[in-house]
Design an enzyme around this catalytic site. Structure first.
Site, PDB file in Angstrom:
ATOM      1  N   CYS A  56       4.802  19.339   1.542  1.00  0.00           N
ATOM      2  CA  CYS A  56       4.195  18.325   2.406  1.00  0.00           C
ATOM      3  C   CYS A  56       4.697  16.946   1.995  1.00  0.00           C
ATOM      4  O   CYS A  56       5.004  16.703   0.822  1.00  0.00           O
ATOM      5  CB  CYS A  56       2.671  18.386   2.288  1.00  0.00           C
ATOM      6  SG  CYS A  56       1.773  17.062   3.131  1.00  0.00           S
ATOM      7  N   ASP A  57       4.716  16.060   2.964  1.00  0.00           N
ATOM      8  CA  ASP A  57       5.124  14.673   2.755  1.00  0.00           C
ATOM      9  C   ASP A  57       4.318  13.993   1.655  1.00  0.00           C
ATOM     10  O   ASP A  57       4.853  13.195   0.880  1.00  0.00           O
ATOM     11  CB  ASP A  57       4.948  13.938   4.093  1.00  0.00           C
ATOM     12  CG  ASP A  57       5.290  12.463   4.015  1.00  0.00           C
ATOM     13  OD1 ASP A  57       6.106  12.104   3.160  1.00  0.00           O
ATOM     14  OD2 ASP A  57       4.751  11.690   4.824  1.00  0.00           O
ATOM     15  N   TYR A  66       0.805  -1.222   0.000  1.00  0.00           N
ATOM     16  CA  TYR A  66       0.000   0.000   0.000  1.00  0.00           C
ATOM     17  C   TYR A  66       0.840   1.276   0.000  1.00  0.00           C
ATOM     18  O   TYR A  66       0.307   2.368   0.172  1.00  0.00           O
ATOM     19  CB  TYR A  66      -0.941   0.021   1.199  1.00  0.00           C
ATOM     20  CG  TYR A  66      -0.276  -0.231   2.549  1.00  0.00           C
ATOM     21  CD1 TYR A  66       0.699   0.624   3.045  1.00  0.00           C
ATOM     22  CD2 TYR A  66      -0.646  -1.317   3.329  1.00  0.00           C
ATOM     23  CE1 TYR A  66       1.299   0.403   4.268  1.00  0.00           C
ATOM     24  CE2 TYR A  66      -0.049  -1.561   4.561  1.00  0.00           C
ATOM     25  CZ  TYR A  66       0.926  -0.688   5.028  1.00  0.00           C
ATOM     26  OH  TYR A  66       1.515  -0.917   6.240  1.00  0.00           O
ATOM     27  N   CYS A  90      -7.417  15.194   5.743  1.00  0.00           N
ATOM     28  CA  CYS A  90      -6.182  15.501   5.019  1.00  0.00           C
ATOM     29  C   CYS A  90      -6.490  15.700   3.538  1.00  0.00           C
ATOM     30  O   CYS A  90      -7.216  14.897   2.944  1.00  0.00           O
ATOM     31  CB  CYS A  90      -5.188  14.365   5.200  1.00  0.00           C
ATOM     32  SG  CYS A  90      -3.618  14.644   4.342  1.00  0.00           S
ATOM     33  N   CYS A  98     -12.900  17.798  12.068  1.00  0.00           N
ATOM     34  CA  CYS A  98     -12.149  17.105  11.005  1.00  0.00           C
ATOM     35  C   CYS A  98     -11.498  18.051  10.009  1.00  0.00           C
ATOM     36  O   CYS A  98     -10.537  17.676   9.342  1.00  0.00           O
ATOM     37  CB  CYS A  98     -13.046  16.116  10.277  1.00  0.00           C
ATOM     38  SG  CYS A  98     -14.022  16.806   8.940  1.00  0.00           S
TER      39      CYS A  98
END
Length: 378
Positions: free
Chosen positions: A281-282, A25, A335, A331
C-alpha cells in the site's frame, strides 16, 4: 481454494520520495531515510518495461496505472512517452487508464498536450485559496507555490486535460470549507478530492502532529461541503463531484465503492517503487509489507501472496466500538493508517468522531438520493 485476484490497478512511484516541494504535512518525506538509494532516485527503463509487460500480459479487460510520488514529473515527459509506447506495445486489447498525481510545478504546454492526447487523468494538488495552500505547500526554501499551481491548473483546463483537485484537509484548511469549495469551483475544478490529514507527532507517538485535522473538524468540514455540493444540484443531478460523496453513494445503491477506504478489506492494488520494490500500500512502504521486486517475481503472484492477504485482512481487525457502530458499513473503520493503536481509543480511527457526525447528518439525504436514482433504473 482462494480465488485469484486480477491485477487491475498499479500505483507506480518512478522517482520514489524525491520531490521539488517540502510540504509541511507530507508523510512520504519520512520514506526518504528508508530508501536504499540516495537522491536522485529514478526508475530505469528496464524496470518500467517489466512493470508494464507483466501488467498487460493478464487476460483482463481493463487496467489502470497511477503515477505518483514524491513528484513523478521529475522523471521528465520522455519517460511517460516511453511508458505509453510500452503500453501500446504490450497491450492485448485492454482498456488502459493512466492517472498522474502532481504538484504541477514542472508542467508546461507540451506536457498539457501530451496529457490531453493520451487521456491522462491528472490529480493536481491544490489545497485552496492562497492563504490556505501556502500554509503548508511550499518549496524547500520556504517559497510559496500557490500562484504557480493556479497557473498550471488554468493551463491544463484550457488545453482540455481532465483534472481533479486534490486538497488536503489539515488543521488550517479544515477551517475554510466554503472558501476552498468555492475557489476550486471558480477555477473550473469541479472534480474534487478532500484528503484528511493525520500524522503522528514525532516528539510524542501517542498524539497527532499539530498540522493534523481533528476528528470533529474533519466532520464539520465534510458537512459543510456536503451542503454546498447538494446546493449545486441541477435537475436532481450533481454539477460538482466530490470523491467521498460519490463513493458513499455507491454503497447506498448496493455497489462496490471505488474508494478503497470504504471497502471492508485492503490489498486490492500494488505499489511499485523506483527500484522495482513492490509494497502492499502507498501508506505502508516499509519492510514489513515489502512483497518482492518486479525484476525477480510476478506482480500478480505478489498481489495474491499470503503477506498481501494478511495486510488486506488486517483492516477488519476492529475494536468492539467499531463492530457495534451503526455506521460500520459506511466507514469500515476508516483507513488503517489513521487508526490510533497506542492510545485509549484502542484502534479507532483518528477521524471516528468526524465520521459519526457526518454520517448522522448526511444519511437521510443519501437515502433520498439513492431512492431517486433507483426509480430511474426501473
Amino acid at each position: 481454494m482462494i480465488p485469484r485476484k486480477p491485477l487491475s490497478s498499479l500505483l507506480i512511484k518512478p522517482a520514489g520520495p524525491d520531490c521539488n516541494m517540502a510540504c509541511g504535512y507530507c508523510f512520504y518525506r519520512d520514506k526518504d531515510a528508508a530508501s536504499p538509494a540516495s537522491p536522485p532516485r529514478r526508475m530505469s527503463d528496464e524496470i518500467l518495461e517489466e512493470i508494464i509487460r507483466q501488467a498487460l500480459e493478464q487476460p483482463i479487460p481493463e487496467i489502470s496505472f497511477g503515477w505518483q510520488g514524491g513528484e513523478p514529473t521529475l522523471m521528465g515527459r520522455p519517460f511517460f512517452e516511453r511508458a505509453v509506447r510500452l503500453q501500446m506495445r504490450h497491450g492485448r486489447g485492454q482498456s488502459v487508464g493512466n492517472g498522474l498525481q502532481t504538484n504541477g510545478l514542472l508542467l508546461d504546454r507540451s506536457w498539457a498536450a501530451f496529457l490531453r492526447d493520451y487521456h491522462f487523468l491528472v490529480g493536481l494538488s491544490l489545497d485552496g485559496p492562497e492563504y490556505v495552500h501556502d500554509g503548508y505547500r511550499i518549496r524547500a526554501g520556504g517559497q510559496p507555490t500557490w500562484a504557480e499551481v493556479v497557473d498550471r491548473a488554468k493551463m491544463l483546463l484550457d488545453a482540455g486535460v481532465e483534472v481533479n483537485a486534490l486538497s488536503v484537509v489539515n488543521s488550517l484548511s479544515a477551517r475554510f470549507p466554503e472558501e476552498i469549495y468555492g475557489f476550486l469551483k471558480s477555477l473550473g475544478l469541479v472534480h474534487m478530492q478532500f484528503i484528511p490529514c493525520v500524522e503522528t507527532d514525532p516528539a510524542n507517538s501517542s498524539r497527532a502532529a499539530d498540522f493534523s485535522a481533528s476528528g470533529k473538524a474533519y466532520g464539520d468540514f465534510l458537512i459543510k461541503v456536503f451542503d454546498l455540493w447538494r446546493a449545486d444540484f441541477r435537475d436532481g443531478l450533481p454539477t460538482t463531484f466530490v470523491r467521498t460523496f460519490d463513493s458513499l453513494f455507491f454503497l447506498y445503491v448496493d455497489r462496490r465503492p471505488p474508494d478503497c477506504v470504504l471497502q471492508p478489506t485492503c490489498g486490492t492494488y500494488l505499489v511499485v517503487e523506483h527500484d522495482g520494490g513492490v509494497y502492499a500500500c502507498d501508506f505502508f512502504v516499509e519492510e514489513r509489507w515489502h512483497l518482492g521486486n518486479v525484476m525477480d517475481g510476478k506482480l500478480v503472484h505478489m498481489l495474491n501472496s499470503s503477506r498481501q492477504r494478511s495486510f488486506g485482512a488486517a483492516k477488519a481487525d476492529l475494536p468492539q466500538a467499531c463492530r457495534a457502530c451503526p455506521w460500520l458499513r459506511l466507514c469500515r473503520g476508516g483507513c488503517p493508517k489513521d487508526r490510533i493503536r497506542d492510545s485509549r481509543d484502542g484502534g479507532l480511527s483518528h477521524f471516528c468522531s468526524g465520521y459519526k457526525r457526518f454520517f448522522a447528518y448526511a444519511d437521510p439525504h443519501f437515502r433520498a438520493l439513492a431512492e431517486a436514482w433507483k426509480t430511474t433504473q426501473k
